[in-house]
Scaffold this motif. Structure first.
Motif, PDB file in Angstrom:
ATOM      1  N   ASN A   1     -17.674   2.803  16.206  1.00  0.00           N
ATOM      2  CA  ASN A   1     -18.296   2.891  14.877  1.00  0.00           C
ATOM      3  C   ASN A   1     -17.506   2.148  13.801  1.00  0.00           C
ATOM      4  OD1 ASN A   1     -16.160   4.639  14.562  1.00  0.00           O
ATOM      5  ND2 ASN A   1     -17.356   6.324  13.734  1.00  0.00           N
ATOM      6  N   ASN A   2     -16.238   1.813  14.085  1.00  0.00           N
ATOM      7  CA  ASN A   2     -15.435   1.059  13.115  1.00  0.00           C
ATOM      8  C   ASN A   2     -15.404  -0.442  13.419  1.00  0.00           C
ATOM      9  OD1 ASN A   2     -13.871   1.060  15.398  1.00  0.00           O
ATOM     10  ND2 ASN A   2     -11.990   1.759  14.410  1.00  0.00           N
ATOM     11  N   CYS A   3     -16.332  -0.893  14.278  1.00  0.00           N
ATOM     12  CA  CYS A   3     -16.475  -2.320  14.620  1.00  0.00           C
ATOM     13  C   CYS A   3     -15.269  -2.875  15.367  1.00  0.00           C
ATOM     14  CB  CYS A   3     -16.739  -3.160  13.366  1.00  0.00           C
ATOM     15  SG  CYS A   3     -18.133  -2.628  12.365  1.00  0.00           S
ATOM     16  N   ALA A   4     -14.591  -2.033  16.133  1.00  0.00           N
ATOM     17  CA  ALA A   4     -13.360  -2.453  16.799  1.00  0.00           C
ATOM     18  C   ALA A   4     -13.607  -3.380  17.988  1.00  0.00           C
ATOM     19  CB  ALA A   4     -12.567  -1.230  17.253  1.00  0.00           C
ATOM     20  N   ASN A   5     -14.733  -3.253  18.652  1.00  0.00           N
ATOM     21  CA  ASN A   5     -15.014  -4.109  19.809  1.00  0.00           C
ATOM     22  C   ASN A   5     -16.222  -4.998  19.536  1.00  0.00           C
ATOM     23  OD1 ASN A   5     -16.674  -1.667  20.021  1.00  0.00           O
ATOM     24  ND2 ASN A   5     -17.378  -2.527  21.959  1.00  0.00           N
ATOM     25  N   PRO A   6     -16.284  -6.144  20.201  1.00  0.00           N
ATOM     26  CA  PRO A   6     -17.388  -7.087  19.927  1.00  0.00           C
ATOM     27  C   PRO A   6     -18.645  -6.735  20.719  1.00  0.00           C
ATOM     28  CG  PRO A   6     -15.911  -8.041  21.530  1.00  0.00           C
ATOM     29  CD  PRO A   6     -15.291  -6.719  21.128  1.00  0.00           C
ATOM     30  N   ILE A   7     -19.760  -7.287  20.256  1.00  0.00           N
ATOM     31  CA  ILE A   7     -20.984  -7.313  21.063  1.00  0.00           C
ATOM     32  C   ILE A   7     -20.794  -8.396  22.119  1.00  0.00           C
ATOM     33  CG2 ILE A   7     -23.429  -7.928  21.035  1.00  0.00           C
ATOM     34  CD1 ILE A   7     -23.554  -6.832  18.179  1.00  0.00           C
ATOM     35  N   THR A   8     -20.956  -8.046  23.395  1.00  0.00           N
ATOM     36  CA  THR A   8     -20.751  -9.028  24.463  1.00  0.00           C
ATOM     37  C   THR A   8     -22.051  -9.217  25.248  1.00  0.00           C
ATOM     38  OG1 THR A   8     -19.768  -7.207  25.745  1.00  0.00           O
ATOM     39  CG2 THR A   8     -18.265  -8.805  24.760  1.00  0.00           C
ATOM     40  N   LEU A   9     -22.506 -10.463  25.286  1.00  0.00           N
ATOM     41  CA  LEU A   9     -23.751 -10.825  25.946  1.00  0.00           C
ATOM     42  C   LEU A   9     -23.493 -11.987  26.901  1.00  0.00           C
ATOM     43  CD1 LEU A   9     -25.943 -10.976  22.696  1.00  0.00           C
ATOM     44  CD2 LEU A   9     -25.703  -9.003  24.227  1.00  0.00           C
ATOM     45  N   SER A  10     -24.446 -12.230  27.770  1.00  0.00           N
ATOM     46  CA  SER A  10     -24.342 -13.382  28.667  1.00  0.00           C
ATOM     47  C   SER A  10     -25.709 -14.039  28.785  1.00  0.00           C
ATOM     48  CB  SER A  10     -23.855 -12.954  30.054  1.00  0.00           C
ATOM     49  OG  SER A  10     -23.618 -14.088  30.872  1.00  0.00           O
ATOM     50  N   LEU A  11     -25.774 -15.314  28.408  1.00  0.00           N
ATOM     51  CA  LEU A  11     -26.992 -16.094  28.582  1.00  0.00           C
ATOM     52  C   LEU A  11     -26.857 -16.859  29.894  1.00  0.00           C
ATOM     53  CD1 LEU A  11     -29.697 -17.172  27.499  1.00  0.00           C
ATOM     54  CD2 LEU A  11     -28.427 -19.043  26.477  1.00  0.00           C
ATOM     55  N   VAL A  12     -27.782 -16.606  30.815  1.00  0.00           N
ATOM     56  CA  VAL A  12     -27.701 -17.214  32.140  1.00  0.00           C
ATOM     57  C   VAL A  12     -28.907 -18.118  32.370  1.00  0.00           C
ATOM     58  CG1 VAL A  12     -27.496 -16.790  34.615  1.00  0.00           C
ATOM     59  CG2 VAL A  12     -26.476 -15.175  32.989  1.00  0.00           C
ATOM     60  N   HIS A  13     -28.625 -19.349  32.753  1.00  0.00           N
ATOM     61  CA  HIS A  13     -29.666 -20.318  33.088  1.00  0.00           C
ATOM     62  C   HIS A  13     -29.661 -20.477  34.607  1.00  0.00           C
ATOM     63  CE1 HIS A  13     -31.456 -24.622  32.382  1.00  0.00           C
ATOM     64  NE2 HIS A  13     -32.214 -23.861  33.144  1.00  0.00           N
ATOM     65  N   GLU A  14     -30.560 -19.749  35.265  1.00  0.00           N
ATOM     66  CA  GLU A  14     -30.594 -19.730  36.731  1.00  0.00           C
ATOM     67  C   GLU A  14     -31.524 -20.801  37.289  1.00  0.00           C
ATOM     68  OE1 GLU A  14     -30.295 -15.984  38.949  1.00  0.00           O
ATOM     69  OE2 GLU A  14     -30.807 -14.986  37.053  1.00  0.00           O
ATOM     70  N   ASN A  15     -31.335 -21.051  38.598  1.00  0.00           N
ATOM     71  CA  ASN A  15     -32.207 -21.963  39.359  1.00  0.00           C
ATOM     72  C   ASN A  15     -32.325 -23.345  38.716  1.00  0.00           C
ATOM     73  OD1 ASN A  15     -33.052 -20.043  41.450  1.00  0.00           O
ATOM     74  ND2 ASN A  15     -34.094 -18.999  39.764  1.00  0.00           N
TER      75      ASN A  15
END
Length: 272
Positions: A173-187
């Motif tokens: 709640n104090n913004c200590a960790n980031p939002i982590t995402l992964s964009l994957v371009h398959e095939n």
């Protein structure tokens, strides 16, 4: 002579009347301009006061880190060749929300966070794009978190106690960790056979070069909205744009991988 003087006096009087009328008209115009200017300044002051109040920088995104590489799934090796069933590129995204304060208050701590309105721009003709939530502990690893595919929206669980379990979408709640995402371009390429087995295959971004995949054919970008509700129940929104980096200056994903921190200045605007 008397008639001449009368005419002269009438002419002077007429000129004087005209001058007085012009001065009165000019004074009236000047007065209206002054009033209009003062009203304009007062209105601008009120508007700027409103704008500044509503654009207070409570939350912002000043730091985004992007890591791009490549890998392949279902690798088959024989004595004469390598066959790769699914060559894919991936970009891991770390978005750091800044609450712009050294103190944690109801105003600058998180109550709810969600990602919505996800859009891909410049969609490549080959392969398919998917966005996933990714465990921060797996950041920059060639791993597709298939169980965390984002189909529409992504809602985060907001916590205050320390944890090591980031397998599901979690934010302090104090913004200590980031939002982590992964964009994957398959095939990007499927069932691709490499006949030259004298050189070992390196499963990173150099694989794209070895498999003759031009970077121009996989370029894309991503946008989405991040919604925040703080602990005063005030609602904020920011639209984020990310161009997926496969090359930067003299470096490219062909070198194995590429990490960049693009200039970021996304401010959350209060809408409720």
């Amino acid at each position: 002579m008397k008639k001449i003087n009368i005419k002269f006096n009438l002419k002077k009087s007429l000129i004087l009347i005209i001058l007085l009328c012009l001065l009165a008209l000019l004074g009236n115009i000047t007065f209206k301009l002054i009033v209009k200017y003062n009203n304009k300044k007062e209105f601008e002051t009120q508007i700027m006061s409103f704008v500044n109040k509503n654009e207070k920088k409570v939350f912002s995104i000043d730091n985004i880190t992007l890591f791009s590489s490549s890998d392949a799934k279902n690798k088959v090796s024989t004595k004469t060749n390598f066959t790769l069933e699914n060559i894919y590129a991936f970009t891991d995204i770390a978005i750091f929300i800044n609450n712009n304060s050294s103190e944690n208050t109801l105003e600058n701590t998180l109550k709810t966070v969600s990602i919505e309105n996800i859009k891909f721009d410049n969609i490549p003709k080959k392969g398919n794009l998917n966005l996933y939530y990714k465990n921060v502990n797996d950041f920059a690893k060639p791993y597709i978190p298939t169980t965390n595919l984002i189909t529409q929206n992504l809602d985060f669980n907001i916590i205050s106690k320390e944890t090591t379990d980031f397998s599901n979408p979690v934010l302090y709640n104090n913004c200590a960790n980031p939002i982590t995402l992964s964009l994957v371009h398959e095939n990007i390429k499927t069932d691709y056979t490499i006949m030259d087995i004298s050189t070992p295959i390196t499963y990173n971004g150099s694989l794209l070069k070895r498999c003759n995949i031009p970077l121009s054919t996989i370029e894309t970008s991503l946008s989405f909205d991040i919604y925040i509700t703080n602990n005063k129940d005030e609602k904020y929104k920011s639209k984020v744009f990310i161009k997926i980096p496969y090359k930067y200056n003299e470096k490219s994903i062909y070198d194995g991988n590429i990490t960049i921190k693009p200039t970021s200045n996304f401010i959350f605007y209060r809408y409720d």
